[in-house]
Scaffold this motif. Sequence first.
Motif, short mmCIF file in Angstrom:
data_model
loop_
_atom_site.label_atom_id
_atom_site.label_comp_id
_atom_site.label_asym_id
_atom_site.label_seq_id
_atom_site.Cartn_x
_atom_site.Cartn_y
_atom_site.Cartn_z
N UNK A 65 3.31 9.69 -4.51
CA UNK A 65 4.09 9.94 -5.72
C UNK A 65 3.91 8.83 -6.75
N UNK A 66 3.94 7.57 -6.30
CA UNK A 66 3.85 6.45 -7.24
C UNK A 66 2.45 6.34 -7.82
N UNK A 67 1.43 6.48 -6.99
CA UNK A 67 0.05 6.34 -7.49
C UNK A 67 -0.34 7.46 -8.43
N UNK A 68 0.41 8.55 -8.43
CA UNK A 68 0.11 9.63 -9.37
C UNK A 68 0.48 9.24 -10.80
N UNK A 69 1.29 8.19 -10.99
CA UNK A 69 1.74 7.78 -12.32
C UNK A 69 1.15 6.45 -12.77
N UNK A 70 0.52 5.71 -11.90
CA UNK A 70 -0.08 4.43 -12.29
C UNK A 70 -1.29 4.15 -11.41
N UNK A 71 -2.31 3.51 -12.05
CA UNK A 71 -3.53 3.15 -11.31
C UNK A 71 -3.59 1.66 -11.01
N UNK A 72 -2.49 0.95 -11.25
CA UNK A 72 -2.45 -0.48 -10.99
C UNK A 72 -1.89 -0.72 -9.58
N UNK A 73 -2.68 -1.28 -8.66
CA UNK A 73 -2.23 -1.44 -7.27
C UNK A 73 -1.02 -2.36 -7.14
N UNK A 74 -0.90 -3.42 -8.00
CA UNK A 74 0.24 -4.30 -7.89
C UNK A 74 1.53 -3.59 -8.30
N UNK A 75 1.40 -2.61 -9.25
CA UNK A 75 2.56 -1.85 -9.68
C UNK A 75 2.98 -0.85 -8.59
N UNK A 76 1.96 -0.28 -7.93
CA UNK A 76 2.24 0.64 -6.81
C UNK A 76 2.98 -0.13 -5.70
N UNK A 77 2.49 -1.36 -5.39
CA UNK A 77 3.12 -2.16 -4.35
C UNK A 77 4.55 -2.54 -4.74
N UNK A 78 4.74 -2.89 -6.02
CA UNK A 78 6.08 -3.28 -6.48
C UNK A 78 7.06 -2.13 -6.33
N UNK A 79 6.66 -0.94 -6.79
CA UNK A 79 7.55 0.22 -6.74
C UNK A 79 7.84 0.61 -5.29
N UNK A 80 6.80 0.57 -4.43
CA UNK A 80 7.01 0.86 -3.01
C UNK A 80 8.01 -0.12 -2.39
N UNK A 81 7.87 -1.39 -2.71
CA UNK A 81 8.76 -2.42 -2.15
C UNK A 81 10.20 -2.18 -2.58
N UNK A 82 10.42 -1.84 -3.86
CA UNK A 82 11.77 -1.60 -4.33
C UNK A 82 12.40 -0.42 -3.60
N UNK A 83 11.60 0.63 -3.38
CA UNK A 83 12.14 1.82 -2.71
C UNK A 83 12.46 1.54 -1.24
N UNK A 84 11.60 0.79 -0.57
CA UNK A 84 11.81 0.54 0.86
C UNK A 84 12.89 -0.50 1.09
N UNK A 85 13.03 -1.48 0.18
CA UNK A 85 14.03 -2.53 0.37
C UNK A 85 15.44 -2.03 0.08
N UNK A 86 15.56 -0.96 -0.69
CA UNK A 86 16.88 -0.45 -1.05
C UNK A 86 17.56 0.17 0.18
N UNK A 87 18.66 -0.41 0.59
CA UNK A 87 19.41 0.11 1.74
C UNK A 87 18.69 -0.05 3.06
N UNK A 88 17.84 -1.07 3.20
CA UNK A 88 17.08 -1.30 4.44
C UNK A 88 17.93 -2.08 5.43
N UNK A 89 18.90 -1.41 6.04
CA UNK A 89 19.81 -2.09 6.96
C UNK A 89 19.15 -2.44 8.29
N UNK A 90 18.10 -1.73 8.64
CA UNK A 90 17.41 -2.01 9.91
C UNK A 90 16.40 -3.15 9.78
N UNK A 91 16.21 -3.67 8.55
CA UNK A 91 15.29 -4.79 8.29
C UNK A 91 13.86 -4.47 8.72
N UNK A 92 13.46 -3.22 8.64
CA UNK A 92 12.08 -2.85 8.94
C UNK A 92 11.23 -3.08 7.69
N UNK A 93 9.98 -3.42 7.89
CA UNK A 93 9.08 -3.68 6.77
C UNK A 93 7.72 -3.08 7.07
#
Length: 709
Positions: free
Chosen positions: A519-547
């Motif tokens: 979903x994210x890569x469909x809107x941007x071709x910058x890998x650092x932006x893809x990583x940033x957006x992925x990190x924000x989504x996964x870190x939100x409410x990550x009570x199990x501290x999985x990464x």
Amino acid sequence: MSKRPKFRSFSKRLTRWIAFTQFIVMVFSSYWIFMLAKNFILMEEATLHKSSLSTANAKVSRVLSGVTSATSNRVDEIQANLGQPDKLVGIMDEMVTQNPMIRSCGISFIDSYYPQKGRWFCPYAVKGEDGKIERRIIGNASHDYLKDEWFIEALKADSNYWSRPFFDSSDSITPLVSYMMPIKDKQGKTVAILGADLSLSRIREQLFGGLYSEDDTINIQVGNGRRNGGDLRDGGFINFDWRGVTKKFIIDDDGTFIAHPTKDYIIKKNYFELAKTTNDTIDDHVGHQMVTGGMGTYNEKHGIIPKSFKIFDSDSWTSYVFYEPVKFTHWSIASVVPNIMIDLIAVGIAVIMLLLIALALLVTRIFGRIIIKRAVKPLKALVSSTNEVAKGNFSAPLPVIKHHDEICQLRDSFESMQHSLTHYVDELKSTTASKAAIENELKVAHDIQMSMLPKTFPPYPERDDIDIYGFLKPAKDVGGDLFDFYIHNEKLFFCIGDVSGKGVPASLVMAVTRSLFRNISAHTAEPEQIAYTLNEALADGNETAMFVTAFIGVLDLETGLMRYCNAGHNNPLIIGKEVCMLDCDANLPLGVMDGVTFEKQEMVVEPQTTIFLYTDGLNEAEDIRHDQFEIERVMDLATSLVKEGQDQPTTIIQKMTEAVHVFVGEAEQSDDLTMLAIKYLKESGVRRQESGDRSQESGVRRQESGVKE
């Protein structure tokens, strides 16, 4: 159908075990009684034989003392008559006549002491076999005693001492030993050597008396014992064909036999020469102890040597050895006693104890069998009831036990087991059904997870600029590894990731990460932006501290320019003409914390170059010794494939998989194994120029970024 084992009575077996236990206890008791008796007897016998050896030593010493006294008493008379040389012959005659132990004696003067007598002058008297005394004056050119070693050594010693054994020049049969004394003139100068000869047969008579005839063989001879760390069990240095109880011999300080039951050994044989021919060092050690003037007893418990010093006769009977120095000399006398003479009483005690053991075992078996058989009778009734329980009849009645003992407790335990089995069977049926449902659901989850990953290879058969192959093998039914790729606007978007943990939780995070990447890569071709957006989504409410560790790349298929961002993942390999590891900045994994920025990097991918991505299930694969496969093996295998021209993505991943399986062997897979190989095939000179300009611009941007930092 297997044959049913033969029934064996518990009462019989218990009786045998009790009897066996008693047997062991009594055997050990008998052994210690035997050892105590043996040691006591050994101490007594050792004292007796030491006394016997001392007595023999005293007899020899008396013989030697008689010779030394008779010789010393004549020194003053000889020195007083030095001016009358002819009278000295009579003195020699008297010494031999008056002292039965002296076989012959003589006074050997120094060169030309009596000029009128010539260079040599030695008045000498010897007792013949018929008892008559023969007088002589010996010494001439053919018998030049002045050059003899014994005469030179005696002058040099200038003291009283016993010479080494020798044979008289006129008698090659009778072995002799001489007591040497210096004769001095009035000025105190040594002018002659007085020697009183003692026949070694006299010493042999004191040791052996009339026990041995000329045909008796009691020989010290070479055996076949082991020299290197062994004892003398295969034939030692000293072997006896004994007819008496105690055997004695005497050696001097160089090992020459002075006295021995066999006459041929006297003077002609040397202890140490014989010891050198054996395969053990124990005999050498004992000999050295003897010639250095020691006193002791040698046996396995009373010797100072590491192994027992054992002496064997023709029947391999071991012996004890006692020795001590001979007074007035540098000799040593030894006595050898067969062990069997000492061990007979202890063996008799052991035999009596064994008979008592046998009687006790017989009584125990008879009465123990009767008592135990009655004691285990309730067990037979309990066995019958438990057989019914074993057939599935959990309600079968159990026998009533009158005595409240262990058998009664066993019966109550079986009753409790009946109720527990009924409850357990019901629960087992329910658990089995639930487990089957879970296994079915896990299989479905596995199929769903695998369907989310690319599974058609080659994925783009119509294109000639890219070749891709991927592989994923989870450690469990479902795993936490992922890889994905797709082409959009002539750009290849690809990623590989590894979720912390394993099993169902990791698989859920894996599915979310893969969907977010698309979903994210469909809107941007910058890998650092893809990583940033992925990190924000996964870190939100990550009570199990999985990464998630991930590598995200965007490859421009027109120019070969690859922009990438590494989020805590293993560095990919660049497989071209050579194999190297891609330079990656250190970034945090995805989902650790929000607000994290990620660095973008670039490189130009040359044609015919493969980008090899993998998870730690490859380099950290373990064998049964917990040794890891390690990145060095990965790079070595990739290098060998390049040299062999087998650098196609499919071949690379297949060879890596085979190498890991061979290395791991029978060890269980410890982590998910995932690999993705992307080979860029396109050739374009324009692309190279453009990519070079972009690389230069990228370098300028990095330099500016470094200045700002």
